[in-house]
Design a protein around this motif. Structure first.
Motif, PDB file in Angstrom:
ATOM      1  N   LEU A 185      -0.106 -16.963   9.395  1.00  0.00           N
ATOM      2  CA  LEU A 185      -0.720 -15.814   8.884  1.00  0.00           C
ATOM      3  C   LEU A 185       0.080 -14.992   7.925  1.00  0.00           C
ATOM      4  CD1 LEU A 185      -3.202 -15.143  11.817  1.00  0.00           C
ATOM      5  CD2 LEU A 185      -3.595 -16.694   9.822  1.00  0.00           C
ATOM      6  N   ASP A 186      -0.278 -14.441   7.075  1.00  0.00           N
ATOM      7  CA  ASP A 186       0.477 -13.391   6.341  1.00  0.00           C
ATOM      8  C   ASP A 186       0.638 -12.105   7.459  1.00  0.00           C
ATOM      9  OD1 ASP A 186       0.342 -14.591   3.879  1.00  0.00           O
ATOM     10  OD2 ASP A 186      -1.571 -13.410   3.286  1.00  0.00           O
ATOM     11  N   GLN A 187       1.882 -11.581   7.426  1.00  0.00           N
ATOM     12  CA  GLN A 187       2.136 -10.686   8.291  1.00  0.00           C
ATOM     13  C   GLN A 187       1.392  -9.383   8.394  1.00  0.00           C
ATOM     14  OE1 GLN A 187       6.229  -9.119   8.059  1.00  0.00           O
ATOM     15  NE2 GLN A 187       5.968  -8.273  10.288  1.00  0.00           N
ATOM     16  N   PRO A 188       0.909  -8.840   7.219  1.00  0.00           N
ATOM     17  CA  PRO A 188      -0.137  -7.760   7.355  1.00  0.00           C
ATOM     18  C   PRO A 188      -1.416  -8.132   8.103  1.00  0.00           C
ATOM     19  CG  PRO A 188       0.919  -7.845   5.249  1.00  0.00           C
ATOM     20  CD  PRO A 188       1.222  -9.148   5.929  1.00  0.00           C
ATOM     21  N   LEU A 189      -1.858  -9.377   7.999  1.00  0.00           N
ATOM     22  CA  LEU A 189      -3.077  -9.884   8.414  1.00  0.00           C
ATOM     23  C   LEU A 189      -2.670 -10.279   9.839  1.00  0.00           C
ATOM     24  CD1 LEU A 189      -6.043 -10.920   8.335  1.00  0.00           C
ATOM     25  CD2 LEU A 189      -4.926 -13.180   7.816  1.00  0.00           C
ATOM     26  N   ASP A 190      -1.784 -10.670  10.359  1.00  0.00           N
ATOM     27  CA  ASP A 190      -1.327 -11.059  11.723  1.00  0.00           C
ATOM     28  C   ASP A 190      -1.193  -9.616  12.320  1.00  0.00           C
ATOM     29  OD1 ASP A 190      -0.510 -12.587  13.629  1.00  0.00           O
ATOM     30  OD2 ASP A 190       1.552 -11.430  13.722  1.00  0.00           O
ATOM     31  N   VAL A 191      -0.586  -8.386  11.978  1.00  0.00           N
ATOM     32  CA  VAL A 191      -0.613  -7.250  12.484  1.00  0.00           C
ATOM     33  C   VAL A 191      -2.188  -6.523  12.714  1.00  0.00           C
ATOM     34  CG1 VAL A 191       0.075  -4.916  12.056  1.00  0.00           C
ATOM     35  CG2 VAL A 191       1.811  -6.498  11.712  1.00  0.00           C
ATOM     36  N   GLN A 192      -2.696  -6.890  11.522  1.00  0.00           N
ATOM     37  CA  GLN A 192      -4.353  -6.215  11.554  1.00  0.00           C
ATOM     38  C   GLN A 192      -5.000  -6.786  12.654  1.00  0.00           C
ATOM     39  OE1 GLN A 192      -6.632  -7.193   8.213  1.00  0.00           O
ATOM     40  NE2 GLN A 192      -8.506  -6.636   8.834  1.00  0.00           N
ATOM     41  N   LEU A 193      -4.970  -8.162  12.927  1.00  0.00           N
ATOM     42  CA  LEU A 193      -5.727  -8.960  13.822  1.00  0.00           C
ATOM     43  C   LEU A 193      -5.130  -8.497  15.138  1.00  0.00           C
ATOM     44  CD1 LEU A 193      -5.892 -12.501  12.331  1.00  0.00           C
ATOM     45  CD2 LEU A 193      -7.664 -10.979  12.437  1.00  0.00           C
ATOM     46  N   LYS A 194      -4.117  -8.532  15.422  1.00  0.00           N
ATOM     47  CA  LYS A 194      -3.256  -8.021  16.863  1.00  0.00           C
ATOM     48  C   LYS A 194      -4.059  -6.703  17.177  1.00  0.00           C
ATOM     49  CE  LYS A 194       0.760  -9.638  15.926  1.00  0.00           C
ATOM     50  NZ  LYS A 194       2.422  -9.722  16.000  1.00  0.00           N
ATOM     51  N   GLN A 195      -4.133  -5.670  16.237  1.00  0.00           N
ATOM     52  CA  GLN A 195      -4.618  -4.369  16.259  1.00  0.00           C
ATOM     53  C   GLN A 195      -6.021  -4.345  16.867  1.00  0.00           C
ATOM     54  OE1 GLN A 195      -3.351  -2.243  12.665  1.00  0.00           O
ATOM     55  NE2 GLN A 195      -1.427  -1.876  13.581  1.00  0.00           N
ATOM     56  N   GLN A 196      -6.768  -5.220  16.045  1.00  0.00           N
ATOM     57  CA  GLN A 196      -8.245  -5.394  16.266  1.00  0.00           C
ATOM     58  C   GLN A 196      -8.555  -6.262  17.435  1.00  0.00           C
ATOM     59  OE1 GLN A 196      -9.572  -6.577  12.559  1.00  0.00           O
ATOM     60  NE2 GLN A 196     -10.037  -4.652  11.805  1.00  0.00           N
ATOM     61  N   SER A 197      -7.626  -6.812  18.120  1.00  0.00           N
ATOM     62  CA  SER A 197      -8.044  -7.620  19.112  1.00  0.00           C
ATOM     63  C   SER A 197      -8.409  -6.917  20.294  1.00  0.00           C
ATOM     64  CB  SER A 197      -6.770  -8.406  19.580  1.00  0.00           C
ATOM     65  OG  SER A 197      -7.061  -9.139  20.556  1.00  0.00           O
ATOM     66  N   GLN A 198      -9.595  -7.622  20.852  1.00  0.00           N
ATOM     67  CA  GLN A 198     -10.264  -7.291  22.183  1.00  0.00           C
ATOM     68  C   GLN A 198     -10.415  -8.418  23.307  1.00  0.00           C
ATOM     69  OE1 GLN A 198     -13.827  -5.495  20.891  1.00  0.00           O
ATOM     70  NE2 GLN A 198     -13.056  -3.874  19.712  1.00  0.00           N
TER      71      GLN A 198
END
Length: 173
Positions: free
Chosen positions: A116-129
């Motif tokens: 995954l693109d790094q910004p998307l990867d970071v976003q998904l980690k932040q939104q992860s529940q």
């Protein structure tokens, strides 16, 4: 063609076909070469039912279980701390990473993956529940479309590829 199709069908549904009796036969064969490992499968360390589910989880993800000794060693290592089969599968998968990636390895030793693109990867980690990542429908559609395109291109090249993501969001993805 028929044999190839049958082999693919068996691989695809191997997790559904693995019974507890099959597991017992596998353990009896393993006991001949590695009796200590099999003896360590006890309810306080690793319940047989949890081991069965662990192997089914790995097969569902098309991870080879031919290195049963290594898989069980890892399961015993983490089994006393982790009783949930899904969580134990995550721990074991990490420990047997070399087995997991072998099917994606090229003849020159490189591994075919999609990242995954790094910004998307970071976003998904932040939104992860936990095991969920709440995404807006448009975001989800964009992600699915992009991944489908990448996998289809790899298939057209005759390659098998893996999606490599951070372990904290792997199950959700």
């Amino acid at each position: 063609v028929l044999v190839t199709h049958l082999g693919e069908a068996l691989r695809k549904h191997a997790s559904e076909l693995l019974s507890r009796e099959d597991l017992q036969r596998m353990l009896l064969r393993l006991k001949e070469s590695s009796p200590t490992i099999v003896e360590e499968i006890r309810p306080d360390m690793l319940r047989p039912a949890v081991l069965h589910q662990l192997l089914r989880n790995l097969l569902a993800e098309q991870v080879s279980i031919t290195s049963l000794e290594t898989i069980i060693e890892s399961a015993i290592q983490f089994g006393s701390l982790q009783k949930d089969p899904d969580e134990l599968t995550e721990k074991v998968r990490t420990a047997i990473g070399h087995i997991v990636v072998n099917r994606f390895r090229t003849s020159d030793g490189r591994i075919r993956i999609i990242c995954l693109d790094q910004p998307l990867d970071v976003q998904l980690k932040q939104q992860s529940q936990g095991n969920l990542i709440p995404l807006k429908p448009a975001q989800l559609q964009k992600l699915v479309t992009r991944l489908r395109t990448e996998f289809e291109q790899a298939t057209l090249r005759g390659e098998s590829v893996a999606l490599a993501v951070d372990g904290s969001i792997r199950r959700a993805i």
